[in-house]
Structures are given as structure tokens and as C-alpha cells.
Scaffold this active site. Structure first.
Site, PDB file in Angstrom:
ATOM      1  N   TYR A 290       0.832  -1.227   0.000  1.00 24.06           N
ATOM      2  CA  TYR A 290       0.000   0.000   0.000  1.00 24.06           C
ATOM      3  C   TYR A 290       0.863   1.274   0.000  1.00 24.06           C
ATOM      4  CZ  TYR A 290      -3.139   3.498   2.200  1.00 24.06           C
ATOM      5  OH  TYR A 290      -3.851   4.625   2.525  1.00 24.06           O
TER       6      TYR A 290
ATOM      7  N   SER B 268       6.514   3.479  13.092  1.00 21.45           N
ATOM      8  CA  SER B 268       5.110   3.729  13.400  1.00 21.45           C
ATOM      9  C   SER B 268       5.011   4.518  14.698  1.00 21.45           C
ATOM     10  CB  SER B 268       4.424   2.373  13.576  1.00 21.45           C
ATOM     11  OG  SER B 268       3.154   2.526  14.159  1.00 21.45           O
TER      12      SER B 268
ATOM     13  N   TYR C 200       3.877  -6.407  17.322  1.00 22.29           N
ATOM     14  CA  TYR C 200       4.134  -5.584  16.133  1.00 22.29           C
ATOM     15  C   TYR C 200       4.891  -4.311  16.536  1.00 22.29           C
ATOM     16  CZ  TYR C 200       3.364  -2.074  12.560  1.00 22.29           C
ATOM     17  OH  TYR C 200       3.561  -1.056  11.651  1.00 22.29           O
TER      18      TYR C 200
ATOM     19  N   LYS D 254       8.940  -3.022  15.802  1.00 23.05           N
ATOM     20  CA  LYS D 254       9.349  -1.728  15.231  1.00 23.05           C
ATOM     21  C   LYS D 254      10.317  -1.028  16.182  1.00 23.05           C
ATOM     22  CE  LYS D 254       6.975  -1.619  11.392  1.00 23.05           C
ATOM     23  NZ  LYS D 254       7.642  -1.628  10.091  1.00 23.05           N
TER      24      LYS D 254
ATOM     25  N   ASN E 234      -8.870  -4.418   9.488  1.00 26.47           N
ATOM     26  CA  ASN E 234      -8.717  -4.094  10.914  1.00 26.47           C
ATOM     27  C   ASN E 234      -8.815  -2.593  11.139  1.00 26.47           C
ATOM     28  OD1 ASN E 234      -7.946  -6.778  11.717  1.00 26.47           O
ATOM     29  ND2 ASN E 234      -5.988  -6.396  10.702  1.00 26.47           N
TER      30      ASN E 234
ATOM     31  N   LEU F  33      -9.802   1.462  10.615  1.00 26.90           N
ATOM     32  CA  LEU F  33     -11.101   2.139  10.529  1.00 26.90           C
ATOM     33  C   LEU F  33     -11.480   2.531   9.097  1.00 26.90           C
ATOM     34  CD1 LEU F  33     -13.535   3.408  11.961  1.00 26.90           C
ATOM     35  CD2 LEU F  33     -12.189   5.516  12.149  1.00 26.90           C
TER      36      LEU F  33
ATOM     37  N   GLY G 210      -6.428  -2.782  24.033  1.00 26.88           N
ATOM     38  CA  GLY G 210      -5.153  -2.225  23.571  1.00 26.88           C
ATOM     39  C   GLY G 210      -5.270  -0.830  22.976  1.00 26.88           C
ATOM     40  N   ASP G 211      -6.526  -0.352  22.696  1.00 28.01           N
ATOM     41  CA  ASP G 211      -6.676   0.982  22.102  1.00 28.01           C
ATOM     42  C   ASP G 211      -6.443   2.088  23.127  1.00 28.01           C
ATOM     43  OD1 ASP G 211      -7.158   0.231  19.541  1.00 28.01           O
ATOM     44  OD2 ASP G 211      -9.323   0.564  19.584  1.00 28.01           O
TER      45      ASP G 211
HETATM   46  P1  NAD Z   1       1.642  -3.655   3.086  1.00 26.73           P
HETATM   47  O1  NAD Z   1       1.441  -4.986   3.715  1.00 26.73           O
HETATM   48  O2  NAD Z   1       0.664  -3.185   2.082  1.00 26.73           O
HETATM   49  O3  NAD Z   1       3.095  -3.614   2.411  1.00 26.73           O
HETATM   50  C1  NAD Z   1       4.195  -4.351   2.903  1.00 26.73           C
HETATM   51  C2  NAD Z   1       4.816  -5.072   1.717  1.00 26.73           C
HETATM   52  O4  NAD Z   1       5.950  -5.813   2.162  1.00 26.73           O
HETATM   53  C3  NAD Z   1       3.854  -6.074   1.055  1.00 26.73           C
HETATM   54  O5  NAD Z   1       3.863  -5.856  -0.348  1.00 26.73           O
HETATM   55  C4  NAD Z   1       4.447  -7.440   1.413  1.00 26.73           C
HETATM   56  O6  NAD Z   1       4.206  -8.389   0.400  1.00 26.73           O
HETATM   57  C5  NAD Z   1       5.918  -7.103   1.561  1.00 26.73           C
HETATM   58  N1  NAD Z   1       6.687  -7.983   2.456  1.00 26.73           N
HETATM   59  C6  NAD Z   1       6.370  -8.390   3.711  1.00 26.73           C
HETATM   60  N2  NAD Z   1       7.339  -9.163   4.221  1.00 26.73           N
HETATM   61  C7  NAD Z   1       8.311  -9.249   3.269  1.00 26.73           C
HETATM   62  C8  NAD Z   1       9.564  -9.906   3.195  1.00 26.73           C
HETATM   63  N3  NAD Z   1      10.020 -10.643   4.203  1.00 26.73           N
HETATM   64  N4  NAD Z   1      10.300  -9.790   2.069  1.00 26.73           N
HETATM   65  C9  NAD Z   1       9.839  -9.055   1.026  1.00 26.73           C
HETATM   66  N5  NAD Z   1       8.660  -8.412   1.041  1.00 26.73           N
HETATM   67  C10 NAD Z   1       7.905  -8.507   2.141  1.00 26.73           C
HETATM   68  O7  NAD Z   1       1.798  -2.597   4.267  1.00 26.73           O
HETATM   69  P2  NAD Z   1       1.849  -1.007   4.223  1.00 26.73           P
HETATM   70  O8  NAD Z   1       0.627  -0.496   4.858  1.00 26.73           O
HETATM   71  O9  NAD Z   1       2.214  -0.536   2.879  1.00 26.73           O
HETATM   72  O10 NAD Z   1       3.045  -0.762   5.264  1.00 26.73           O
HETATM   73  C11 NAD Z   1       4.372  -0.581   4.834  1.00 26.73           C
HETATM   74  C12 NAD Z   1       5.253  -0.423   6.044  1.00 26.73           C
HETATM   75  O11 NAD Z   1       4.814   0.678   6.822  1.00 26.73           O
HETATM   76  C13 NAD Z   1       5.263  -1.632   6.979  1.00 26.73           C
HETATM   77  O12 NAD Z   1       6.577  -1.818   7.470  1.00 26.73           O
HETATM   78  C14 NAD Z   1       4.336  -1.202   8.107  1.00 26.73           C
HETATM   79  O13 NAD Z   1       4.646  -1.824   9.317  1.00 26.73           O
HETATM   80  C15 NAD Z   1       4.621   0.284   8.171  1.00 26.73           C
HETATM   81  N6  NAD Z   1       3.497   1.048   8.746  1.00 26.73           N
HETATM   82  C16 NAD Z   1       2.248   0.908   8.192  1.00 26.73           C
HETATM   83  C17 NAD Z   1       1.182   1.603   8.756  1.00 26.73           C
HETATM   84  C18 NAD Z   1      -0.212   1.439   8.206  1.00 26.73           C
HETATM   85  O14 NAD Z   1      -1.161   1.739   8.926  1.00 26.73           O
HETATM   86  N7  NAD Z   1      -0.393   0.990   6.977  1.00 26.73           N
HETATM   87  C19 NAD Z   1       1.400   2.460   9.846  1.00 26.73           C
HETATM   88  C20 NAD Z   1       2.687   2.589  10.356  1.00 26.73           C
HETATM   89  C21 NAD Z   1       3.731   1.863   9.793  1.00 26.73           C
HETATM   90  C1  WQD Z   2      -8.430   3.971  14.503  1.00 24.30           C
HETATM   91  C2  WQD Z   2      -9.562   4.315  15.468  1.00 24.30           C
HETATM   92  C3  WQD Z   2     -10.230   2.466  16.857  1.00 24.30           C
HETATM   93  C4  WQD Z   2     -11.749   0.027  13.534  1.00 24.30           C
HETATM   94  C5  WQD Z   2      -3.242   0.941  13.929  1.00 24.30           C
HETATM   95  C6  WQD Z   2      -1.979   0.352  14.502  1.00 24.30           C
HETATM   96  C7  WQD Z   2      -0.843   1.324  14.312  1.00 24.30           C
HETATM   97  C8  WQD Z   2      -0.699   1.737  12.869  1.00 24.30           C
HETATM   98  C9  WQD Z   2      -1.984   2.235  12.301  1.00 24.30           C
HETATM   99  C10 WQD Z   2       0.864   0.277  11.783  1.00 24.30           C
HETATM  100  C11 WQD Z   2      -9.371   3.735  16.874  1.00 24.30           C
HETATM  101  C12 WQD Z   2     -11.342   2.869  15.936  1.00 24.30           C
HETATM  102  C13 WQD Z   2     -11.192   1.031  14.310  1.00 24.30           C
HETATM  103  C14 WQD Z   2     -13.132  -0.250  13.663  1.00 24.30           C
HETATM  104  C15 WQD Z   2     -13.305   1.502  15.298  1.00 24.30           C
HETATM  105  N1  WQD Z   2      -0.327   0.633  12.020  1.00 24.30           N
HETATM  106  N2  WQD Z   2     -11.966   1.760  15.159  1.00 24.30           N
HETATM  107  N3  WQD Z   2     -13.859   0.516  14.540  1.00 24.30           N
HETATM  108  O1  WQD Z   2      -5.487   1.422  16.101  1.00 24.30           O
HETATM  109  O2  WQD Z   2      -4.963   3.877  15.642  1.00 24.30           O
HETATM  110  O3  WQD Z   2      -3.544   2.135  14.630  1.00 24.30           O
HETATM  111  O4  WQD Z   2      -3.021   1.262  12.550  1.00 24.30           O
HETATM  112  O5  WQD Z   2       1.868   0.694  12.241  1.00 24.30           O
HETATM  113  O6  WQD Z   2       0.296   0.658  14.779  1.00 24.30           O
HETATM  114  O7  WQD Z   2      -2.195   0.113  15.878  1.00 24.30           O
HETATM  115  O8  WQD Z   2      -5.815   2.412  13.778  1.00 24.30           O
HETATM  116  O9  WQD Z   2      -7.583   2.329  12.068  1.00 24.30           O
HETATM  117  O10 WQD Z   2      -7.347   0.394  13.687  1.00 24.30           O
HETATM  118  O11 WQD Z   2      -8.206   2.572  14.512  1.00 24.30           O
HETATM  119  O12 WQD Z   2     -14.002   2.157  16.064  1.00 24.30           O
HETATM  120  O13 WQD Z   2     -13.652  -1.167  13.014  1.00 24.30           O
HETATM  121  O14 WQD Z   2     -10.773   3.728  14.977  1.00 24.30           O
HETATM  122  O15 WQD Z   2     -10.715   2.113  18.122  1.00 24.30           O
HETATM  123  O16 WQD Z   2      -9.896   4.668  17.778  1.00 24.30           O
HETATM  124  P1  WQD Z   2      -4.997   2.454  15.183  1.00 24.30           P
HETATM  125  P2  WQD Z   2      -7.258   1.852  13.440  1.00 24.30           P
END
Ligand code: NAD
Ligand code: WQD
Length: 339
Positions: free
Chosen positions: A13, A126, A151, A155, A200, A202, A296-297
Site C-alpha cells: 500500500y 510507526s 508488532y 518496530k 482491521n 477504521l 489495547g486501544d
Molecule cells: P503492506 O502490507 O501493504 O506492504 C508491505 C509489503 O511488504 C507487502 O507488499 C508485502 O508483500 C511485503 N513484504 C512483507 N514481508 C516481506 C519480506 N520478508 N520480504 C519481502 N517483502 C515482504 O503494508 P503497508 O501499509 O504498505 O506498510 C508498509 C510499512 O509501513 C510496513 O513496514 C508497516 O509496518 C509500516 N506502517 C504501516 C502503517 C499502516 O497503517 N499501513 C502504519 C505505520 C507503519
Molecule cells: C483507529 C480508530 C479504533 C476500527 C493501527 C496500529 C498502528 C498503525 C496504524 C501500523 C481507533 C477505531 C477502528 C473499527 C473503530 N499501524 N476503530 N472501529 O489502532 O490507531 O492504529 O493502525 O503501524 O500501529 O495500531 O488504527 O484504524 O485500527 O483505529 O471504532 O472497526 O478507529 O478504536 O480509535 P490504530 P485503526
């Protein structure tokens, strides 16, 4: 041979949106991804939008030999590291998978980088590394490590390792980018988030309710100490986030050591704000029901984004309207994602 930026997890993404902006900024890109949570389709669309080609290698970053062959084949100058698992709930059930993929994967990547004298790394961290104890708005100087799930801990552990690595050799130029809540999609409607199964997070949940795939949003608690009682988060448009990576990449080209940056807007929105904004900007009804809190929220989480503004000259520009409109354009044009 033209110098390249290596993007791990670039088919995912945030990675795919960042690859698009890299190409728009005339970087040449090689993506490595094992496609464990993505498909080739996203990158195919990036090529279509930009009319540029992307080198792609389907490998797992934990496979050091395969990764080394990529470094042999291309002249890599810097690495944007997105690859990893990201589901909080799954990490509680499968902690070893998370420590292995997120921590061991990054360790493997850094070893290969060091062997090939590539020292510029931008890491996807994150806001979760701050954990539950911090006051909002959160600055980068706030303590990290009070994580509440594997998770987040993975990080945090990577960040600790990267700090030590930067201390060990001044050639390293490492930025850790602490994302708040990434949402939205490319304005073309061609590129967006395609979660596996029931989302998962919102915003993907809300948009799947709006498109009729799910029946109602469950709002996790309305008894928090916030203006309307529902959880408050700092939602950031994925295109702004992608542009933050370009700014960090350019800054670290010129600066040694380790730097952490928050990538957020500095503004908090409640769950009910998000639902009503989505209804307004999509024109769709989004039924919802208040249910128990999700374990956990926390009540609220939003960034102090000043460091990135001052040092990287970057700030998020896209408002809630663009976040919701772009999410809806992607969701309504691609009700089944990329499949
Ligand atoms: P995503 O799952 O869409 O993208 C991650 C990509 O990494 C996927 O294409 C997956 O196939 C690839 N991948 C996973 N493990 C791998 C491996 N061992 N070798 C090669 N490729 C691998 O996730 P995203 O939302 O694009 O997130 C990207 C990064 O940002 C992640 O590290 C995630 O933890 C971090 N992040 C995401 C969010 C969020 O809410 N989306 C928030 C904070 C941090
Ligand atoms: C947002 C708000 C929920 C779903 C998570 C990870 C964080 C980061 C981003 C990777 C909260 C509420 C949610 C639903 C709801 N990811 N909610 N109904 O929890 O802030 O962060 O994603 O690094 O590490 O923890 O994001 O989008 O899940 O929730 O009411 O069906 O929406 O309680 O207040 P969160 P979220």
C-alpha cells in the site's frame, strides 16, 4: 549503470504510492517484494500512470543470498524499507512471525547493505513505538518503547538496532519515519489499500461498509476522554506520506547519523468525525453501532509534526476531504481491490 533506489515492500500500500512519487521525481527504482501481502497489479498500475518502468524482484528480504544478487545486479544508492508484517492483532497471535519478518528481515537487509557499502536507509516505523504513556501532541523526543503488542515491539527493536548501527559507523545515514494513521489513495482511483479479508483499520472498514461489502461499522467505545467519547487519531493521506519519504531521502543524502521524524498532520479526528466526513464526501450512508472498546486501544494519538517541517521542509497538505474522496474513488472503482 543508472543509480537506483531500492524499495523493499514496494508492491504494498504505502510502498506503491511512494514508488509512484519516486518515479515522478525522476528516481530510478528497483522493488523487492515477496508478494506475501500484495500483488504485481499495483506496480503495473504505477507504471501505467507514470509511463515509466519499474525493475521488480520477487524475493524475501530474509534471504540474504537473493538480496545480495539484487545488490550485485543493480547500482543501489539508497534503500526505502517498507517490507514487513503490519497487523497488530495477528502479531499478538503469532509473535515469532512478527519478530522474524520485521526484525530479522531488517537485520538481513542491513547486513547486505553494509557488505555492498550502501549506507542510506529510510525505515517505515510507526507512532506505535511511543506506546500508551505519551501525552499528545507527540514529539520525537518523547520516550519510545512502551509498546503494547509484538508488532509495535518489533518496530521499536528495529529502531534500537538502527540507532546502534548509526553509532557504530558514521557512514550510515538512517531516518526512521514514524507514521501516524495512513489513509486514502492515489487521486487517479487506480491505486489504493487492498486489505486481505475483513479490514482491521477504521477507514478501509468504513469504505467497505459504504460500498456494501460490510453491513455496519462497529465503533469501539464512546466513553473515552475525548470530545465525543470516541478514539482520536492523526489520519494522514498516503500521498503526503509518500512525499515525506522523498523529503527524507533527499535530506539523508546530505546528512550522516540517525534521525527520527513523525509523519502526521498534527490534527486529531474522532471515529465519529471520520464516519460523518466519509458520508459527506462519498454521498453514501455509513451505518454504525457503538460496541465495547477494543483491547489495547488508547483514547488519542496525534503528532507534533514540527520537526519534519523544520528539517525536511515537508508537511502534510491534504485534508480530510481529500482523504475521504480519494478513498471512495479507489473503493468504488475497485470494489474487489486489485483482484
Ligand atoms: P503492506 O502490507 O501493504 O506492504 C508491505 C509489503 O511488504 C507487502 O507488499 C508485502 O508483500 C511485503 N513484504 C512483507 N514481508 C516481506 C519480506 N520478508 N520480504 C519481502 N517483502 C515482504 O503494508 P503497508 O501499509 O504498505 O506498510 C508498509 C510499512 O509501513 C510496513 O513496514 C508497516 O509496518 C509500516 N506502517 C504501516 C502503517 C499502516 O497503517 N499501513 C502504519 C505505520 C507503519
Ligand atoms: C483507529 C480508530 C479504533 C476500527 C493501527 C496500529 C498502528 C498503525 C496504524 C501500523 C481507533 C477505531 C477502528 C473499527 C473503530 N499501524 N476503530 N472501529 O489502532 O490507531 O492504529 O493502525 O503501524 O500501529 O495500531 O488504527 O484504524 O485500527 O483505529 O471504532 O472497526 O478507529 O478504536 O480509535 P490504530 P485503526
Amino acid at each position: 549503470m543508472k543509480q537506483k533506489v531500492l524499495v523493499t515492500g514496494g508492491a504494498g500500500y504505502i510502498g506503491s504510492h511512494t514508488v509512484l512519487e519516486l518515479l515522478n521525481n525522476n528516481y530510478s527504482v528497483v522493488v523487492v517484494d515477496n508478494l506475501s501481502n500484495s500483488s504485481r497489479e499495483g506496480l503495473r498500475r504505477v507504471e501505467q500512470i507514470t509511463q515509466k518502468t519499474i525493475d521488480f524482484e520477487e524475493i524475501d528480504i530474509r534471504d540474504g543470498d537473493a538480496l545480495s544478487r539484487v545488490f550485485e545486479r543493480y547500482d543501489i544508492q539508497s534503500v526505502l524499507h517498507f517490507a514487513g508484517h503490519k497487523s497488530v492483532g495477528e502479531s499478538v497471535a503469532k509473535p515469532l512471525q512478527y519478530y522474524d519478518n520485521n526484525f530479522t528481515g531488517t537485520l538481513s537487509l542491513c547486513e547486505v547493505m553494509q557488505r555492498f557499502n550502501v549506507y542510506e536507509l529510510i525505515f517505515s516505523s510507526s507512532a506505535t513505538v511511543y506506546g500508551a504513556t505519551t501525552q499528545c501532541p507527540i514529539s520525537e523526543s518523547a520516550p519510545i518503547g512502551a509498546t503494547t503488542n509484538p508488532y509495535g515491539s518489533s518496530k521499536y527493536m528495529v529502531e534500537r538496532m538502527l540507532m546502534d548501527l548509526a553509532k557504530s559507523d558514521p557512514q550510515w545515514r538512517i531516518a526512521t519515519l514514524r507514521y501516524f494513521n495512513p489513509v486514502g489513495a492515489h487521486p487517479s482511483g487506480q491505486l489504493g489499500e487492498d486489505p486481505n479479508g475483513v479490514p482491521n483499520n477504521l477507514v478501509p472498514f468504513v469504505s467497505q461498509v459504504a460500498v456494501g461489502k460490510l453491513s455496519e461499522v462497529k465503533v469501539f467505545g464512546n466513553d473515552y476522554n475525548t470530545a465525543d467519547g470516541t478514539g482520536v487519531r492523526d489520519y494522514i493521506h498516503v500521498v503526503d506520506l509518500a512525499l515525506g519519504h522523498i523529503a527524507a531521502l533527499q535530506y539523508m543524502e546530505e546528512h550522516q547519523g540517525f534521525e527520527a521524524f513523525n509523519l502526521g498532520t498534527g490534527r486529531g479526528h474522532s471515529v465519529l468525525n471520520i464516519i460523518s466526513a466519509f458520508e459527506k464526501y462519498s454521498g453514501q450512508k455509513v451505518p454504525f453501532r457503538i460496541v465495547e472498546r477494543r483491547s489495547g486501544d488508547i483514547a488519542e494519538c496525534f503528532a507534533n509534526p514540527n520537526k519534519a517541517k523544520d528539517i525536511l521542509n515537508w508537511s502534510a497538505e491534504r485534508d480530510l476531504k481529500e482523504m475521504m474522496e480519494d478513498t471512495w474513488r479507489w473503493q468504488s472503482k475497485n470494489p474487489s481491490g486489485y483482484s
